[in-house]
Design an enzyme around this catalytic site. Structure first.
Site, short mmCIF file in Angstrom:
data_model
loop_
_atom_site.label_atom_id
_atom_site.label_comp_id
_atom_site.label_asym_id
_atom_site.label_seq_id
_atom_site.Cartn_x
_atom_site.Cartn_y
_atom_site.Cartn_z
N ALA A 284 30.79 134.26 -34.60
CA ALA A 284 30.63 135.70 -34.86
C ALA A 284 31.25 136.17 -36.18
CB ALA A 284 31.20 136.50 -33.70
N ARG B 201 30.19 135.63 -39.21
CA ARG B 201 29.21 135.99 -40.26
C ARG B 201 27.80 135.83 -39.71
NH1 ARG B 201 27.87 131.00 -43.14
NH2 ARG B 201 29.20 129.32 -42.40
N TYR C 292 18.97 118.91 -35.46
CA TYR C 292 18.95 120.35 -35.19
C TYR C 292 17.81 120.71 -34.23
CZ TYR C 292 18.88 125.37 -36.36
OH TYR C 292 18.91 126.75 -36.33
P1 NAP Z 1 25.75 130.86 -40.07
O1 NAP Z 1 25.58 131.99 -41.04
O2 NAP Z 1 25.97 129.48 -40.59
O3 NAP Z 1 26.94 131.25 -39.07
C1 NAP Z 1 27.29 130.40 -38.00
C2 NAP Z 1 28.72 130.68 -37.61
O4 NAP Z 1 29.07 129.77 -36.55
C3 NAP Z 1 29.69 130.42 -38.79
O5 NAP Z 1 30.61 131.48 -38.91
C4 NAP Z 1 30.34 129.12 -38.37
O6 NAP Z 1 31.67 128.94 -38.85
C5 NAP Z 1 30.37 129.26 -36.84
N1 NAP Z 1 30.65 127.99 -36.21
C6 NAP Z 1 30.20 126.76 -36.57
N2 NAP Z 1 30.73 125.81 -35.81
C7 NAP Z 1 31.55 126.45 -34.91
C8 NAP Z 1 32.42 126.00 -33.89
N3 NAP Z 1 32.55 124.70 -33.61
N4 NAP Z 1 33.12 126.91 -33.18
C9 NAP Z 1 33.01 128.24 -33.45
N5 NAP Z 1 32.21 128.72 -34.44
C10 NAP Z 1 31.50 127.83 -35.16
O7 NAP Z 1 24.51 130.76 -39.06
P2 NAP Z 1 23.36 131.84 -38.72
O8 NAP Z 1 22.27 131.64 -39.68
O9 NAP Z 1 23.96 133.17 -38.52
O10 NAP Z 1 22.85 131.23 -37.33
C11 NAP Z 1 23.40 131.63 -36.07
C12 NAP Z 1 22.65 130.90 -34.96
O11 NAP Z 1 21.25 131.18 -35.06
C13 NAP Z 1 22.77 129.38 -35.02
O12 NAP Z 1 22.82 128.85 -33.71
C14 NAP Z 1 21.50 128.97 -35.70
O13 NAP Z 1 21.12 127.65 -35.38
C15 NAP Z 1 20.52 129.98 -35.15
N6 NAP Z 1 19.35 130.15 -36.01
C16 NAP Z 1 19.48 130.62 -37.28
C17 NAP Z 1 18.35 130.74 -38.07
C18 NAP Z 1 18.40 131.26 -39.48
O14 NAP Z 1 17.34 131.30 -40.12
N7 NAP Z 1 19.52 131.69 -40.00
C19 NAP Z 1 17.09 130.38 -37.56
C20 NAP Z 1 17.00 129.91 -36.27
C21 NAP Z 1 18.14 129.79 -35.49
P3 NAP Z 1 31.88 128.21 -40.30
O15 NAP Z 1 31.37 129.18 -41.28
O16 NAP Z 1 33.35 128.02 -40.41
O17 NAP Z 1 31.12 126.93 -40.22
#
Ligand code: NAP
Length: 242
Positions: free
Chosen positions: A14, A16, A149
């Site tokens: 949460a 970012r 993934y």
């Molecule tokens: P993001 O910007 O990379 O943010 C993910 C967050 O999860 C980051 O703050 C990260 O921390 C944290 N995280 C990673 N490993 C963790 C752990 N072990 N414990 C606690 N927190 C952890 O990702 P997002 O784009 O917002 O995506 C969020 C979700 O939606 C993900 O599950 C992703 O697969 C899914 N999703 C995203 C997209 C897209 O286009 N963006 C599309 C389909 C699905 P760090 O920064 O320290 O690594």
């Protein structure tokens, strides 16, 4: 949306991106929000300044998960959003075992373990509740360089369906959201030509915004969705249509 005011919501990943936008949306709806991520600390602004609490917890560590189990009970959590997710991209014949396992640990194993903890806690508290999981549209059609993934996101959809069958009788709904390509740091790592291709394929011809995924989570958690369980809601500008 109906039924979110004063609910207690836990969002992982949460700090970012989609997770932060989701936490903000729930707080704006009047919910109390517990934000979990890897960052040491997080400045909470807007509605989260009043209704948010941040905890630095790794969802893949046994200690971290034990801490979350305790927090679910202590804070009487009604809604769990399993949002934390990572990518470690490489074509399958070059992907090393470590990068296979890391993605499985965050995107699938942690989702199962936290969902199990949430289900046990809701049963013990004799409460209804909602579990929401982060899938992805790539689970439907595969994606070059993302075997790890895509396997996790397809797994999340299967887990969502199965847990919804098991938990429905207790008034616990389980759903997934499958975002298309959303403008976050995760997607910023992708080559421009790949993102241009995605924009071109989506009928709405653009990337999504984190707030548009947050709206889907808020809807699925709300009483407006109280007859929806086992669903995977594509929020992708029509990308999945191909
Ligand atoms: P993001 O910007 O990379 O943010 C993910 C967050 O999860 C980051 O703050 C990260 O921390 C944290 N995280 C990673 N490993 C963790 C752990 N072990 N414990 C606690 N927190 C952890 O990702 P997002 O784009 O917002 O995506 C969020 C979700 O939606 C993900 O599950 C992703 O697969 C899914 N999703 C995203 C997209 C897209 O286009 N963006 C599309 C389909 C699905 P760090 O920064 O320290 O690594």
């Amino acid at each position: 949306m109906r039924g979110l005011n004063n609910r207690s919501v836990l969002v992982t990943g949460a700090a970012r991106g989609i997770g932060l936008a989701t936490a903000e949306r729930f707080a704006e709806e009047g919910a109390q929000v517990l934000l979990v991520d890897l960052a040491e600390s997080l400045e909470l602004t807007g509605a989260l300044a009043e209704r948010g609490t941040y905890k630095c917890i790794d969802v893949t560590s046994a200690d971290g998960r034990a801490a979350i189990e305790t927090l679910i009970d202590e804070r009487d959590i009604d809604v769990l959003v399993n949002n934390a997710g990572i990518t470690r991209d490489a074509v399958s014949w070059k992907l090393d075992a470590d990068n296979w396992q890391k993605v499985i640990d965050v995107n699938l194993t942690a989702v199962f373990m936290l969902s199990q903890a949430m289900a046990k806690s809701l049963r013990a508290r004799k409460k209804e509740g909602v579990i929401l999981n982060a899938a992805s549209v790539v689970a439907h059609y595969g994606n070059f360089g993302q075997s790890n993934y895509v396997a996790t996101k397809a797994g999340v959809i299967g887990l969502t369906k199965t847990m919804s069958k098991e938990l429905g009788r207790f008034g616990i709904r389980v759903n997934a959201v499958a975002p298309g390509f959303i403008a976050t740091d995760m997607v910023a790592k992708m080559p421009d030509e790949v993102l241009d291709g995605m924009r071109g394929k989506a009928p709405l011809s653009r990337l999504g915004e984190p707030s548009e995924i947050a709206a889907a989570y808020a809807f699925l958690a709300s009483d407006d969705a109280k007859f929806i369980s086992g669903a995977t809601l594509n929020v992708d500008g029509g990308l999945v249509l191909g």
